[in-house]
Write an enzyme that holds these catalytic residues in place. Structure first.
Site: not given
Ligand code: NAD
Length: 393
Positions: A105, A217, A219-220, A222
């Protein structure tokens, strides 16, 4: 052995398991002391013409299974202990899904929102200049993480190729498709999680159409997992983002929810839904809870109120260790992040393989292979207790 570099968080996490597995001191050292730690400061020229120094890290935790693999994050709270912990988790994650990789990392301690695109480009290139002699397709392969994306990977790869004077796309994954990125990479984490859940639902003798799911969540990760599960017939009853949540006990049409959010910028006021707070979403009586937002969402404060049968950890570390113990006592099954959200690194691996072969797969081929990796890992994990008890007897 010099113990200055021990990762304390890793030690705390592995200590319990070490007792169960009867690990000796040497094995414990291998799992808690990173192989290589790079800490450096480097200059970046700002748009104003001033020079500012930034602190960067790259930790290559363990390369027993192959070159190390792991993302690079840009965040003001990046620190060495956090990077060590995340590199440790990448080591476990790659092993769980049987990739020929170790874990790594990296990161820069920076609030990226405060900098222009040009400044971020110079920062990304400066970071690569510091680590270029320690990365490579057979050594250590970076990827995007928090606040870094395909564009940043493109800048980083370009800098690396300039320094080395050759084409080297397999050095960095999560690139734009035009530069050798893989098809399906952008929703691979969610698709991997959906394959895992589908397998679990089968093991627990549940039926997708009768399985109610709540997703925290949007985002990407959720949004895509809610969409995929809904397309597969699951009843997605609640979703939320940082502003609000929505609920319909008969299920939400996620395609329409996405359109609604695109149009209005929020989830609230979606037709036929009730507003629900994030706290209430986590405590819903539902079959499956998918925390896909942030870390530390289920803690010792709310774990006892959790009513889901299964929890699929799509975010990294959404459940604290104390809450884990409470959920275990309540007999709630938790599929840990190191498997549930490993779909992203599996498709990163496919990207590296395609770059190395110079032969590119269709989206269908990528998804078929992803399904095999994820479902095999679930099957192997579910056979593990039996394997251990027959070994012990
Ligand atoms: P993102 O920034 O695209 O989305 C995050 C989402 O969480 C947003 O919709 C935001 O509004 C919401 N959010 C923030 N605070 C919140 C709260 N208190 N309650 C409810 N919702 C809330 O991020 P992502 O890429 O979707 O990543 C989400 C998680 O998955 C992170 O922990 C990330 O480390 C993990 N992750 C992501 C990937 C990837 O490929 N993107 C891979 C492995 C792990």
């Amino acid at each position: 052995m010099e113990k200055d570099n021990v990762c304390i968080n890793c030690y705390n996490q592995i200590d319990k398991v070490a007792k169960v597995l009867n690990l000796g001191q040497a094995e414990l050292d291998i799992l808690t002391i990173p192989k290589r730690i790079l800490t450096f400061s480097f200059p970046v020229k700002l748009d104003s013409g001033d020079i500012r120094y930034f602190t960067g890290y790259r930790v290559q935790f363990n390369d027993a299974r192959g070159p190390t693999k792991g993302g690079i994050r840009f965040h003001p709270e990046v620190n060495l202990e956090e990077i060590k912990t995340l590199a440790f988790l990448m080591t476990l994650k790659c092993a769980v899904v049987n990739l020929p990789y170790g874990g790594a990392k990296g990161g820069i301690m920076v609030e990226p929102k405060r900098f222009s695109q040009e400044e971020l480009e110079r920062m990304s290139r400066g970071y690569i200049r510091e680590i270029n002699n320690f990365i490579g397709a057979d050594i250590d392969i970076p990827a995007p993480d928090v606040n870094t994306d395909a564009k940043i990977m493109a800048w980083m790869l370009d800098e690396y190729e300039k320094l080395k004077g050759r084409h080297a796309p397999a050095t960095i994954t999560g690139k734009p498709i035009a530069l050798g990125g893989s098809k399906a990479r952008n929703f691979s984490t969610s698709m991997g999680g959906a394959y895992v859940l589908h397998e679990l639902v089968d093991i627990f003798d549940m039926k997708p159409r009768k399985t109610a799911v709540a997703v925290q969540g949007f985002g990407n990760v959720g949004m895509n997992i809610a969409r995929i599960l809904n397309e597969w017939g699951y009843k997605v009853v609640a979703v939320s983002d940082s502003k609000s949540g929505i609920y319909n006990k008969n299920g939400l049409n996620i395609k329409d929810v996405i359109q609604h959010k695109d149009k209005t910028g929020k989830l609230s006021k979606f037709k036929g839904s009730k507003e629900i707070s994030n706290e209430a979403l986590l405590e819903l009586k539902t079959d499956v809870l998918v925390p896909a937002a942030l870390e530390d969402q289920i803690t010792k404060k709310n774990a006892d109120n959790t009513k889901a049968k299964l929890i699929l950890e799509m975010a990294n570390r959404p459940i604290t260790p104390e809450a884990d113990d409470i959920l275990l006592d309540k007999n709630i099954f938790v599929m840990p992040d190191i498997l549930a959200n490993a779909g992203g690194v599996v498709v990163s691996y496919f990207e590296w393989v395609q770059n190395s072969m110079n032969f590119y797969w269709s989206e269908k081929e990528v998804l078929e292979r992803l399904k095999t990796y994820m479902t095999d890992a679930v099957k192997e994990l579910s056979n593990e207790p039996e394997r251990r008890s027959s070994k012990a007897s």
